[in-house]
Scaffold this motif. Structure first.
Motif, PDB file in Angstrom:
ATOM      1  N   HIS A  27     -27.022  71.744 118.162  1.00 33.40           N
ATOM      2  CA  HIS A  27     -27.131  72.493 116.908  1.00 33.40           C
ATOM      3  C   HIS A  27     -25.791  73.157 116.640  1.00 33.40           C
ATOM      4  CE1 HIS A  27     -29.162  75.952 114.482  1.00 33.40           C
ATOM      5  NE2 HIS A  27     -28.449  75.154 113.745  1.00 33.40           N
ATOM      6  N   PHE A  28     -25.001  72.509 115.800  1.00 28.87           N
ATOM      7  CA  PHE A  28     -23.641  73.010 115.574  1.00 28.87           C
ATOM      8  C   PHE A  28     -23.568  73.969 114.389  1.00 28.87           C
ATOM      9  CE2 PHE A  28     -22.528  69.320 118.169  1.00 28.87           C
ATOM     10  CZ  PHE A  28     -21.609  69.907 119.014  1.00 28.87           C
ATOM     11  N   ASP A  29     -22.750  74.995 114.582  1.00 25.86           N
ATOM     12  CA  ASP A  29     -22.425  75.915 113.479  1.00 25.86           C
ATOM     13  C   ASP A  29     -20.976  76.325 113.711  1.00 25.86           C
ATOM     14  OD1 ASP A  29     -22.799  77.751 111.278  1.00 25.86           O
ATOM     15  OD2 ASP A  29     -22.641  79.313 112.807  1.00 25.86           O
ATOM     16  N   ASN A  30     -20.052  75.715 112.971  1.00 28.43           N
ATOM     17  CA  ASN A  30     -18.638  75.765 113.359  1.00 28.43           C
ATOM     18  C   ASN A  30     -17.852  76.837 112.606  1.00 28.43           C
ATOM     19  OD1 ASN A  30     -19.314  73.547 115.000  1.00 28.43           O
ATOM     20  ND2 ASN A  30     -19.152  72.233 113.194  1.00 28.43           N
ATOM     21  N   SER A  31     -17.991  78.063 113.077  1.00 28.08           N
ATOM     22  CA  SER A  31     -17.380  79.174 112.342  1.00 28.08           C
ATOM     23  C   SER A  31     -15.852  79.115 112.394  1.00 28.08           C
ATOM     24  CB  SER A  31     -17.890  80.509 112.877  1.00 28.08           C
ATOM     25  OG  SER A  31     -17.521  80.684 114.228  1.00 28.08           O
ATOM     26  N   TYR A  32     -15.300  78.630 113.502  1.00 27.90           N
ATOM     27  CA  TYR A  32     -13.832  78.593 113.602  1.00 27.90           C
ATOM     28  C   TYR A  32     -13.245  77.542 112.652  1.00 27.90           C
ATOM     29  CZ  TYR A  32      -9.583  80.169 115.918  1.00 27.90           C
ATOM     30  OH  TYR A  32      -8.376  80.766 116.184  1.00 27.90           O
ATOM     31  N   ALA A  33     -13.964  76.424 112.515  1.00 28.51           N
ATOM     32  CA  ALA A  33     -13.493  75.363 111.614  1.00 28.51           C
ATOM     33  C   ALA A  33     -13.505  75.841 110.165  1.00 28.51           C
ATOM     34  CB  ALA A  33     -14.369  74.120 111.777  1.00 28.51           C
ATOM     35  N   ARG A  34     -14.314  76.872 109.886  1.00 32.92           N
ATOM     36  CA  ARG A  34     -14.375  77.388 108.508  1.00 32.92           C
ATOM     37  C   ARG A  34     -13.258  78.391 108.211  1.00 32.92           C
ATOM     38  NH1 ARG A  34     -20.098  77.243 109.631  1.00 32.92           N
ATOM     39  NH2 ARG A  34     -20.175  79.489 110.019  1.00 32.92           N
ATOM     40  N   LEU A  35     -12.539  78.814 109.241  1.00 40.51           N
ATOM     41  CA  LEU A  35     -11.394  79.712 109.020  1.00 40.51           C
ATOM     42  C   LEU A  35     -10.290  78.918 108.302  1.00 40.51           C
ATOM     43  CD1 LEU A  35     -11.330  81.592 112.461  1.00 40.51           C
ATOM     44  CD2 LEU A  35     -11.961  82.550 110.225  1.00 40.51           C
ATOM     45  N   PRO A  36      -9.344  79.628 107.684  1.00 39.31           N
ATOM     46  CA  PRO A  36      -8.305  78.907 106.920  1.00 39.31           C
ATOM     47  C   PRO A  36      -7.498  77.929 107.774  1.00 39.31           C
ATOM     48  CG  PRO A  36      -8.253  81.265 106.443  1.00 39.31           C
ATOM     49  CD  PRO A  36      -9.220  81.082 107.570  1.00 39.31           C
ATOM     50  N   GLU A  37      -6.878  77.019 107.064  1.00 41.27           N
ATOM     51  CA  GLU A  37      -6.074  75.947 107.641  1.00 41.27           C
ATOM     52  C   GLU A  37      -5.084  76.413 108.732  1.00 41.27           C
ATOM     53  OE1 GLU A  37      -6.561  72.754 106.133  1.00 41.27           O
ATOM     54  OE2 GLU A  37      -5.405  72.026 107.855  1.00 41.27           O
ATOM     55  N   VAL A  38      -4.466  77.608 108.550  1.00 38.65           N
ATOM     56  CA  VAL A  38      -3.465  78.060 109.541  1.00 38.65           C
ATOM     57  C   VAL A  38      -4.062  78.245 110.931  1.00 38.65           C
ATOM     58  CG1 VAL A  38      -1.683  79.220 108.185  1.00 38.65           C
ATOM     59  CG2 VAL A  38      -3.801  80.458 108.718  1.00 38.65           C
ATOM     60  N   PHE A  39      -5.375  78.374 111.032  1.00 34.06           N
ATOM     61  CA  PHE A  39      -6.012  78.618 112.329  1.00 34.06           C
ATOM     62  C   PHE A  39      -6.188  77.351 113.154  1.00 34.06           C
ATOM     63  CE2 PHE A  39      -7.014  82.469 110.176  1.00 34.06           C
ATOM     64  CZ  PHE A  39      -7.221  83.422 111.160  1.00 34.06           C
ATOM     65  N   ARG A  40      -6.246  76.226 112.468  1.00 29.85           N
ATOM     66  CA  ARG A  40      -6.616  75.002 113.188  1.00 29.85           C
ATOM     67  C   ARG A  40      -6.282  73.770 112.369  1.00 29.85           C
ATOM     68  NH1 ARG A  40      -8.669  73.575 109.242  1.00 29.85           N
ATOM     69  NH2 ARG A  40     -10.405  74.273 108.076  1.00 29.85           N
ATOM     70  N   THR A  41      -6.289  72.618 113.034  1.00 32.63           N
ATOM     71  CA  THR A  41      -6.069  71.343 112.359  1.00 32.63           C
ATOM     72  C   THR A  41      -7.243  70.436 112.694  1.00 32.63           C
ATOM     73  OG1 THR A  41      -3.726  71.623 112.742  1.00 32.63           O
ATOM     74  CG2 THR A  41      -4.452  69.424 112.148  1.00 32.63           C
ATOM     75  N   ARG A  42      -7.744  69.771 111.702  1.00 33.50           N
ATOM     76  CA  ARG A  42      -8.826  68.819 111.976  1.00 33.50           C
ATOM     77  C   ARG A  42      -8.242  67.580 112.646  1.00 33.50           C
ATOM     78  NH1 ARG A  42     -13.449  70.715 109.695  1.00 33.50           N
ATOM     79  NH2 ARG A  42     -13.080  72.200 108.007  1.00 33.50           N
ATOM     80  N   VAL A  43      -8.823  67.195 113.738  1.00 32.52           N
ATOM     81  CA  VAL A  43      -8.337  65.996 114.441  1.00 32.52           C
ATOM     82  C   VAL A  43      -9.462  65.453 115.323  1.00 32.52           C
ATOM     83  CG1 VAL A  43      -7.304  67.434 116.268  1.00 32.52           C
ATOM     84  CG2 VAL A  43      -6.563  65.076 116.038  1.00 32.52           C
ATOM     85  N   ASN A  44      -9.645  64.150 115.300  1.00 30.39           N
ATOM     86  CA  ASN A  44     -10.695  63.553 116.132  1.00 30.39           C
ATOM     87  C   ASN A  44     -10.152  63.165 117.496  1.00 30.39           C
ATOM     88  OD1 ASN A  44     -12.915  63.716 114.457  1.00 30.39           O
ATOM     89  ND2 ASN A  44     -12.425  61.799 113.408  1.00 30.39           N
ATOM     90  N   ALA A  89     -20.728  68.080 114.504  1.00 25.44           N
ATOM     91  CA  ALA A  89     -19.451  68.472 115.109  1.00 25.44           C
ATOM     92  C   ALA A  89     -18.361  68.340 114.041  1.00 25.44           C
ATOM     93  CB  ALA A  89     -19.136  67.575 116.293  1.00 25.44           C
ATOM     94  N   GLU A  90     -17.366  69.222 114.116  1.00 24.14           N
ATOM     95  CA  GLU A  90     -16.208  69.140 113.209  1.00 24.14           C
ATOM     96  C   GLU A  90     -14.973  69.341 114.051  1.00 24.14           C
ATOM     97  OE1 GLU A  90     -16.835  71.389 109.262  1.00 24.14           O
ATOM     98  OE2 GLU A  90     -18.300  72.282 110.620  1.00 24.14           O
ATOM     99  N   PRO A  91     -14.509  68.278 114.713  1.00 24.09           N
ATOM    100  CA  PRO A  91     -13.448  68.432 115.722  1.00 24.09           C
ATOM    101  C   PRO A  91     -12.168  69.046 115.159  1.00 24.09           C
ATOM    102  CG  PRO A  91     -14.459  66.257 115.844  1.00 24.09           C
ATOM    103  CD  PRO A  91     -14.969  66.889 114.581  1.00 24.09           C
ATOM    104  N   ILE A  92     -11.658  70.035 115.883  1.00 24.83           N
ATOM    105  CA  ILE A  92     -10.403  70.691 115.499  1.00 24.83           C
ATOM    106  C   ILE A  92      -9.557  70.959 116.746  1.00 24.83           C
ATOM    107  CG2 ILE A  92     -11.273  71.865 113.415  1.00 24.83           C
ATOM    108  CD1 ILE A  92     -11.540  74.435 115.124  1.00 24.83           C
ATOM    109  N   ALA A  93      -8.254  71.080 116.515  1.00 31.28           N
ATOM    110  CA  ALA A  93      -7.355  71.623 117.537  1.00 31.28           C
ATOM    111  C   ALA A  93      -6.966  73.010 117.053  1.00 31.28           C
ATOM    112  CB  ALA A  93      -6.129  70.732 117.688  1.00 31.28           C
ATOM    113  N   GLN A  94      -7.022  74.003 117.939  1.00 29.64           N
ATOM    114  CA  GLN A  94      -6.738  75.381 117.550  1.00 29.64           C
ATOM    115  C   GLN A  94      -5.247  75.694 117.694  1.00 29.64           C
ATOM    116  OE1 GLN A  94      -9.775  77.029 120.260  1.00 29.64           O
ATOM    117  NE2 GLN A  94     -10.736  77.944 118.474  1.00 29.64           N
ATOM    118  N   ALA A  95      -4.756  76.515 116.760  1.00 33.03           N
ATOM    119  CA  ALA A  95      -3.360  76.951 116.814  1.00 33.03           C
ATOM    120  C   ALA A  95      -3.265  78.203 117.674  1.00 33.03           C
ATOM    121  CB  ALA A  95      -2.861  77.252 115.407  1.00 33.03           C
TER     122      ALA A  95
END
Ligand code: AMP
Ligand code: MG
Length: 505
Positions: A27-44, A89-95
């Motif tokens: 059960h995914f709820d991706n609060s970090y992925a919803r933060l602005p672009e500067v916080f993370r990059t979407r990447v599989n 899932a909404e894969p991201i790499a965190q900055a």
């Protein structure tokens, strides 16, 4: 097994396995992925050649609310290498940035990909992260991959820490990739699935501070408070509240490390989690002989991260956090600085308080007397002189002289022992209760480096997981001395050179 049969029946059957695990309770709820672009990059994750499940932590999976019967080993291997991405899932790499051995660098997830945040049926939120899942925009010159040995090491040691009652990220699975990774030697590749309250680090704050992005600092502060310290989220001084809470959790965490003889080995600010969980098992190790200067990491030439340095390095790292928070601590720079300094100065008192609680428990003390800290210090000094084994000495302390005292009954130890026995006599608890308290805080079994290394060699060279599984099993009840395999309890034979540990790259 159903999976193999399905394969044999070929196209006669609709292929069920790849949908079965969808109902496993994710059960995914991706609060970090919803933060602005500067916080993370979407990447599989980058798919791997031959996913193969090596270890799967079923008790952890169950505690996350997952139905482990719902997916086969093959499904799990596909999931835990990133070959298959779960819906939701909404894969991201965190900055993030980080002070590495004192120098600030821009980093970010170079080989870890956060699949998302899983909500348990009880409403708890956990990051599900794949470590070694392939390159990201933050990989710099790295390949984004991890070797099997270091990932097995993180699995076993992080789970041991959890069983010792120490806040830590957890390990859900290790899956081999079937691809080589090229280090000093060619090694088998693997992916670790890491479960964490969050992966927000001191370095995440430093990243935005270095960019002068005050809005992002505010957002990150709010996000972190809501995640980890919801009681403080609505406070008038959120940044100060965050700083104080993080100080307290780190003080408690480091006191736990000191209690069991854990040396993290690479306490860079990017490896310090705001959640207060032990993060990033690279060149970590447990003490055998007690020595505050003990260093295991092959790259820590100055002893910056030595066992006895850990409290002051934690304070140093937290000063970097305070510094990063300055722009949002108070609009007036002098007031902000004064607040930061007061918070930083509180760390040593906070740590000492937690350390004393731990030491009293290790010594079987129920009450508090002013001389307790010096009682503990004196024992440590005697142990250092005798090069006594940290774990054995505490575990084998007896209020009344035993036939075989450990460490060898030299003068310093005999004097100390008399003082301790007198101290125990001034509290009402009988020795049976003293022993129970001591046994609950002095582990009988720890992941000793020489044992870990031998088990990893068997797993990675001979393909024999049995020693690692035996070690892991023993480490699930570390305070229980009964029926533990003797080979796992003993320090290395005298004369064995200290194991060097390496960053898991
Ligand atoms: P660590 O030493 O694991 O804390 O990693 C420090 C930094 O180096 C982090 O930003 C990692 O993402 C990055 N890193 C470590 N190993 C690799 C690798 N094999 N490929 C890409 N980045 C890496
Ligand atoms: Mg790291």
């Amino acid at each position: 097994m159903i999976n193999d049969e399905t394969e044999q029946l070929g196209s006669l059957l609709v292929k069920q396995p790849h949908v079965a695990h969808l109902h496993a309770g994710w059960h995914f709820d991706n609060s970090y992925a919803r933060l602005p672009e500067v916080f993370r990059t979407r990447v599989n994750p980058t798919p791997v050649a031959q996913p193969r499940l090596v270890l799967f932590n079923r008790p952890l999976a169950r505690s996350l609310g997952l139905d482990t019967a719902a997916f086969t080993d093959r499904d799990a291997a596909a999931l835990f290498t990133g070959n298959q991405i779960l819906p939701g899932a909404e894969p991201i790499a965190q900055a993030y940035a980080g002070h590495q051995f004192g120098n600030l660098t821009r980093l970010g997830d170079g080989r870890a990909i956060l699949l998302g945040e899983h909500l348990t049926p009880g409403g708890e939120r956990f990051d599900i992260q794949l470590k070694g899942a392939g390159p990201t925009p933050y990989s710099r010159r790295g390949d984004g991959r991890a070797a099997l040995g270091p990932m097995l090491r993180e699995y076993v040691i992080s789970e041991a820490m959890h069983a010792l009652g120490i806040p830590t990220t957890r390990s859900l699975a290790v899956a081999a990739t079937g691809e080589p990774v090229f280090r000093e030697q060619t090694l088998p590749g693997a992916v670790l699935t890491r479960v964490a309250a969050s992966h927000i680090r001191v370095g995440t704050f430093e990243y935005f501070a270095a960019m002068g992005d005050t809005d992002a600092l505010r957002l990150l502060t709010d996000h972190t408070l809501r995640c980890h310290f919801p009681d403080r989220a609505e406070s008038d001084h959120p940044a100060l509240g965050l700083l104080e809470e993080v100080m307290e959790r780190q003080a408690s965490l480091i006191a736990h490390w000191m209690r069991v003889g854990f040396v993290h080995g690479v306490m860079n600010t990017d490896n310090m989690a705001l959640s207060g969980e032990t993060l990033d098992y690279g060149p970590c190790a447990f003490l055998d002989a007690y020595d505050p200067a003990a260093v295991f990491s092959s790259i820590d030439h100055q002893g910056r991260y030595a066992f006895g340095q850990q409290p002051s390095i934690a304070a140093w790292n937290l000063a970097r956090l305070a510094e990063a928070l300055l722009p949002i601590l108070h609009p007036k720079p002098e007031t902000a600085l004064a607040r930061a300094n007061t918070a930083i100065d509180s760390f040593s008192e906070r740590f000492h308080r937690h350390w004393l609680v731990a030491m009293r428990a290790k010594l079987g003390l129920f009450s508090a007397e002013p001389e307790d800290a010096s009682l503990a210090d004196e024992l440590l000094r005697a142990m250092h002189q005798a090069r006594a084994d940290y774990t054995h000495t505490f575990r084998n302390l007896r209020p009344h002289a035993t036939a075989e005292p450990i460490p060898p009954a030299d003068d310093a130890f005999t004097t100390w022992h008399r003082r301790w026995t007198e101290r125990l006599a001034r509290q009402p608890q009988p020795v049976t209760e003293v022993a129970l308290l001591m046994n609950a805080h002095n582990p009988a079994v720890i992941p000793r480096n020489h044992v870990v290394e031998a088990a990893l060699a068997a797993a990675t060279i001979q393909n024999d997981l049995a020693p690692l599984e035996r070690l892991h099993a023993a480490l699930t009840t570390p305070y229980d001395a009964a029926d533990q395999p003797v080979g796992l309890l003993n320090p290395p034979p005298p004369g064995t050179p200290t194991c060097r540990t390496f960053c898991g790259t």
